[in-house]
Design a protein around this motif. Structure first.
Motif, PDB file in Angstrom:
ATOM      1  N   THR A 139       0.835  -1.208   0.000  1.00  0.00           N
ATOM      2  CA  THR A 139       0.000   0.000   0.000  1.00  0.00           C
ATOM      3  C   THR A 139       0.868   1.255   0.000  1.00  0.00           C
ATOM      4  OG1 THR A 139      -1.796  -1.130   1.176  1.00  0.00           O
ATOM      5  CG2 THR A 139      -1.780   1.275   1.260  1.00  0.00           C
ATOM      6  N   LYS A 140       1.907   1.245   0.817  1.00  0.00           N
ATOM      7  CA  LYS A 140       2.821   2.399   0.871  1.00  0.00           C
ATOM      8  C   LYS A 140       3.529   2.597  -0.463  1.00  0.00           C
ATOM      9  CE  LYS A 140       3.775   2.170   5.851  1.00  0.00           C
ATOM     10  NZ  LYS A 140       4.819   1.945   6.898  1.00  0.00           N
ATOM     11  N   ALA A 141       3.929   1.489  -1.096  1.00  0.00           N
ATOM     12  CA  ALA A 141       4.625   1.584  -2.382  1.00  0.00           C
ATOM     13  C   ALA A 141       3.711   2.147  -3.468  1.00  0.00           C
ATOM     14  CB  ALA A 141       5.146   0.206  -2.787  1.00  0.00           C
ATOM     15  N   PHE A 142       2.469   1.665  -3.521  1.00  0.00           N
ATOM     16  CA  PHE A 142       1.526   2.152  -4.534  1.00  0.00           C
ATOM     17  C   PHE A 142       1.121   3.602  -4.260  1.00  0.00           C
ATOM     18  CE2 PHE A 142       0.297  -2.406  -5.604  1.00  0.00           C
ATOM     19  CZ  PHE A 142       0.856  -2.344  -6.870  1.00  0.00           C
ATOM     20  N   THR A 143       1.039   3.963  -3.000  1.00  0.00           N
ATOM     21  CA  THR A 143       0.725   5.355  -2.655  1.00  0.00           C
ATOM     22  C   THR A 143       1.844   6.286  -3.121  1.00  0.00           C
ATOM     23  OG1 THR A 143      -0.548   4.639  -0.722  1.00  0.00           O
ATOM     24  CG2 THR A 143       0.164   6.935  -0.765  1.00  0.00           C
ATOM     25  N   ARG A 144       3.078   5.853  -2.950  1.00  0.00           N
ATOM     26  CA  ARG A 144       4.227   6.629  -3.431  1.00  0.00           C
ATOM     27  C   ARG A 144       4.177   6.760  -4.958  1.00  0.00           C
ATOM     28  NH1 ARG A 144       9.268   8.590  -2.894  1.00  0.00           N
ATOM     29  NH2 ARG A 144      10.888   7.857  -4.313  1.00  0.00           N
ATOM     30  N   ILE A 145       3.831   5.675  -5.648  1.00  0.00           N
ATOM     31  CA  ILE A 145       3.703   5.722  -7.111  1.00  0.00           C
ATOM     32  C   ILE A 145       2.619   6.713  -7.514  1.00  0.00           C
ATOM     33  CG2 ILE A 145       2.973   4.387  -9.136  1.00  0.00           C
ATOM     34  CD1 ILE A 145       4.329   1.946  -7.855  1.00  0.00           C
ATOM     35  N   PHE A 146       1.506   6.691  -6.777  1.00  0.00           N
ATOM     36  CA  PHE A 146       0.406   7.615  -7.046  1.00  0.00           C
ATOM     37  C   PHE A 146       0.905   9.065  -6.986  1.00  0.00           C
ATOM     38  CE2 PHE A 146      -3.004  10.416  -5.738  1.00  0.00           C
ATOM     39  CZ  PHE A 146      -4.102   9.999  -6.480  1.00  0.00           C
ATOM     40  N   ARG A 147       1.663   9.386  -5.945  1.00  0.00           N
ATOM     41  CA  ARG A 147       2.149  10.754  -5.777  1.00  0.00           C
ATOM     42  C   ARG A 147       3.168  11.133  -6.843  1.00  0.00           C
ATOM     43  NH1 ARG A 147       2.796  10.007   0.772  1.00  0.00           N
ATOM     44  NH2 ARG A 147       0.583  10.301   1.286  1.00  0.00           N
ATOM     45  N   MET A 148       3.966  10.161  -7.272  1.00  0.00           N
ATOM     46  CA  MET A 148       4.959  10.427  -8.312  1.00  0.00           C
ATOM     47  C   MET A 148       4.293  10.801  -9.640  1.00  0.00           C
ATOM     48  SD  MET A 148       7.651   7.299  -7.603  1.00  0.00           S
ATOM     49  CE  MET A 148       8.427   7.518  -9.204  1.00  0.00           C
ATOM     50  N   ASP A 152       0.096  17.270 -11.454  1.00  0.00           N
ATOM     51  CA  ASP A 152      -0.457  18.578 -11.102  1.00  0.00           C
ATOM     52  C   ASP A 152      -0.705  18.722  -9.602  1.00  0.00           C
ATOM     53  OD1 ASP A 152      -2.560  16.859 -10.837  1.00  0.00           O
ATOM     54  OD2 ASP A 152      -3.804  17.769 -12.395  1.00  0.00           O
ATOM     55  N   ASN A 153      -0.354  17.692  -8.826  1.00  0.00           N
ATOM     56  CA  ASN A 153      -0.460  17.736  -7.351  1.00  0.00           C
ATOM     57  C   ASN A 153      -1.856  18.105  -6.847  1.00  0.00           C
ATOM     58  OD1 ASN A 153       2.345  17.142  -6.877  1.00  0.00           O
ATOM     59  ND2 ASN A 153       2.835  19.262  -7.456  1.00  0.00           N
ATOM     60  N   ASP A 154      -2.883  17.584  -7.520  1.00  0.00           N
ATOM     61  CA  ASP A 154      -4.241  17.863  -7.060  1.00  0.00           C
ATOM     62  C   ASP A 154      -4.788  16.725  -6.196  1.00  0.00           C
ATOM     63  OD1 ASP A 154      -4.526  15.935  -9.004  1.00  0.00           O
ATOM     64  OD2 ASP A 154      -6.203  16.907 -10.043  1.00  0.00           O
ATOM     65  N   GLY A 155      -3.952  15.736  -5.903  1.00  0.00           N
ATOM     66  CA  GLY A 155      -4.388  14.619  -5.065  1.00  0.00           C
ATOM     67  C   GLY A 155      -5.263  13.632  -5.813  1.00  0.00           C
ATOM     68  N   LEU A 156      -5.296  13.748  -7.141  1.00  0.00           N
ATOM     69  CA  LEU A 156      -6.107  12.859  -7.980  1.00  0.00           C
ATOM     70  C   LEU A 156      -5.273  12.409  -9.168  1.00  0.00           C
ATOM     71  CD1 LEU A 156      -9.364  15.039  -8.051  1.00  0.00           C
ATOM     72  CD2 LEU A 156      -8.979  13.016  -6.625  1.00  0.00           C
ATOM     73  N   LEU A 157      -5.651  11.270  -9.730  1.00  0.00           N
ATOM     74  CA  LEU A 157      -4.934  10.740 -10.889  1.00  0.00           C
ATOM     75  C   LEU A 157      -5.864  10.777 -12.093  1.00  0.00           C
ATOM     76  CD1 LEU A 157      -2.005   9.785 -10.682  1.00  0.00           C
ATOM     77  CD2 LEU A 157      -2.808   7.430 -10.835  1.00  0.00           C
ATOM     78  N   SER A 158      -5.522  11.624 -13.049  1.00  0.00           N
ATOM     79  CA  SER A 158      -6.335  11.756 -14.258  1.00  0.00           C
ATOM     80  C   SER A 158      -6.041  10.591 -15.214  1.00  0.00           C
ATOM     81  CB  SER A 158      -6.029  13.080 -14.959  1.00  0.00           C
ATOM     82  OG  SER A 158      -4.692  13.084 -15.442  1.00  0.00           O
ATOM     83  N   ASN A 159      -6.832  10.519 -16.278  1.00  0.00           N
ATOM     84  CA  ASN A 159      -6.613   9.475 -17.282  1.00  0.00           C
ATOM     85  C   ASN A 159      -5.222   9.587 -17.899  1.00  0.00           C
ATOM     86  OD1 ASN A 159      -9.234   8.872 -16.701  1.00  0.00           O
ATOM     87  ND2 ASN A 159     -10.018   9.121 -18.782  1.00  0.00           N
ATOM     88  N   ALA A 160      -4.774  10.817 -18.158  1.00  0.00           N
ATOM     89  CA  ALA A 160      -3.461  11.035 -18.767  1.00  0.00           C
ATOM     90  C   ALA A 160      -2.345  10.612 -17.811  1.00  0.00           C
ATOM     91  CB  ALA A 160      -3.309  12.505 -19.155  1.00  0.00           C
ATOM     92  N   PHE A 202      -9.177   9.295 -10.368  1.00  0.00           N
ATOM     93  CA  PHE A 202      -8.971   8.336  -9.280  1.00  0.00           C
ATOM     94  C   PHE A 202      -8.378   9.017  -8.052  1.00  0.00           C
ATOM     95  CE2 PHE A 202      -9.065   5.386 -12.865  1.00  0.00           C
ATOM     96  CZ  PHE A 202      -9.787   4.320 -12.345  1.00  0.00           C
ATOM     97  N   THR A 203      -8.948   8.742  -6.899  1.00  0.00           N
ATOM     98  CA  THR A 203      -8.325   9.128  -5.647  1.00  0.00           C
ATOM     99  C   THR A 203      -7.277   8.069  -5.292  1.00  0.00           C
ATOM    100  OG1 THR A 203      -9.912   7.903  -4.276  1.00  0.00           O
ATOM    101  CG2 THR A 203     -10.491  10.182  -4.868  1.00  0.00           C
ATOM    102  N   VAL A 204      -6.537   8.300  -4.195  1.00  0.00           N
ATOM    103  CA  VAL A 204      -5.556   7.290  -3.760  1.00  0.00           C
ATOM    104  C   VAL A 204      -6.273   5.960  -3.472  1.00  0.00           C
ATOM    105  CG1 VAL A 204      -3.888   6.657  -1.984  1.00  0.00           C
ATOM    106  CG2 VAL A 204      -3.998   9.006  -2.806  1.00  0.00           C
ATOM    107  N   CYS A 205      -7.422   6.051  -2.812  1.00  0.00           N
ATOM    108  CA  CYS A 205      -8.195   4.846  -2.487  1.00  0.00           C
ATOM    109  C   CYS A 205      -8.653   4.131  -3.750  1.00  0.00           C
ATOM    110  CB  CYS A 205      -9.402   5.227  -1.611  1.00  0.00           C
ATOM    111  SG  CYS A 205     -10.379   3.826  -1.048  1.00  0.00           S
ATOM    112  N   GLY A 206      -9.062   4.901  -4.749  1.00  0.00           N
ATOM    113  CA  GLY A 206      -9.506   4.322  -6.017  1.00  0.00           C
ATOM    114  C   GLY A 206      -8.359   3.675  -6.771  1.00  0.00           C
TER     115      GLY A 206
END
Length: 211
Positions: A139-148, A152-160, A202-206
């Motif tokens: 979970t920590k590893a995937f969360t780090r990937i999410f942030r990387m 745009d640092n909006d706390g969300l992951l767009s399709n792009a 997608f949020t981090v949880c998503g």
């Protein structure tokens, strides 16, 4: 004590061998190794079923017999699938069930390949088989990937941004219908109260729910 993985073989043509595997060998392995040794199950003598399915008759007098045999084979195949699913749910350390033929060398190499992969690429560091969730470290590893990849640092992951991760990790671009499908699935099967999709992203949880 030096066992890395185990291959269990049963006879597809003798149902009692499957029951023996389910009621004796797997419980024994569970007691001896606490479910920590990966197991691959091989259903042997697949050639017998392939021969029977490929043998057809065209005479009118045998149509009824052929139809009954086909129905029996379909019923038996469905029952076999149900038994395997039940077994996988009961014994979490069973990695895969593969049908093979030692006589015709059909899928034999696949059986040993899966046993080897279960050792080289263990599930336990990533997935907790007892709880049915990814591990804390994963979970920590995937969360780090999410942030990387949240450029745009909006706390969300767009399709792009998700596509950028896909290209970097798997060298294959995402298809739009796949992304839409993921969003529907994670939204429908969200066990937590946290939002998984926000503003179409997608949020981090998503993102974690994908895995």
């Amino acid at each position: 004590e030096s066992v890395d993985s185990i291959i269990l073989v049963y006879d597809l043509d003798r149902l009692e061998t499957f029951y023996r595997l389910e009621n004796h060998w797997l419980p024994l392995i569970q007691r001896c190794y606490n479910g920590e040794i990966p197991v691959v199950i091989a259903g042997n003598k697949m050639d017998l079923f392939r021969q029977s399915s490929s043998t057809t008759t065209t005479s009118p007098s045998s149509n009824t017999t052929t139809t009954n045999q086909q129905q029996q084979q379909q019923t038996q195949a469905q029952r076999s699938r149900q038994q395997i699913v039940s077994l996988l749910q009961k014994f979490k350390f069973v990695r895969q069930c593969i049908k093979c033929s030692a006589k015709n060398l059909l899928n034999v190499d696949e059986v040993f390949l899966k046993a080897q992969q279960s050792v080289l690429y263990p599930i336990s560091p990533l997935y907790d088989l007892n709880t049915g969730n990814i591990t804390t470290k994963c979970t920590k590893a995937f969360t780090r990937i999410f942030r990387m990849y949240d450029v745009d640092n909006d706390g969300l992951l767009s399709n792009a941004e998700l596509n950028a991760f896909q290209n970097r990790a798997f060298h294959v671009p995402l298809v739009e219908r796949d992304v839409s499908g993921w969003k529907k699935v994670v939204s429908k099967h969200n066990p937590s109260e946290e939002r998984v999709i926000q503003d179409g992203k997608f949020t981090v949880c998503g993102f974690l729910a994908i895995f």
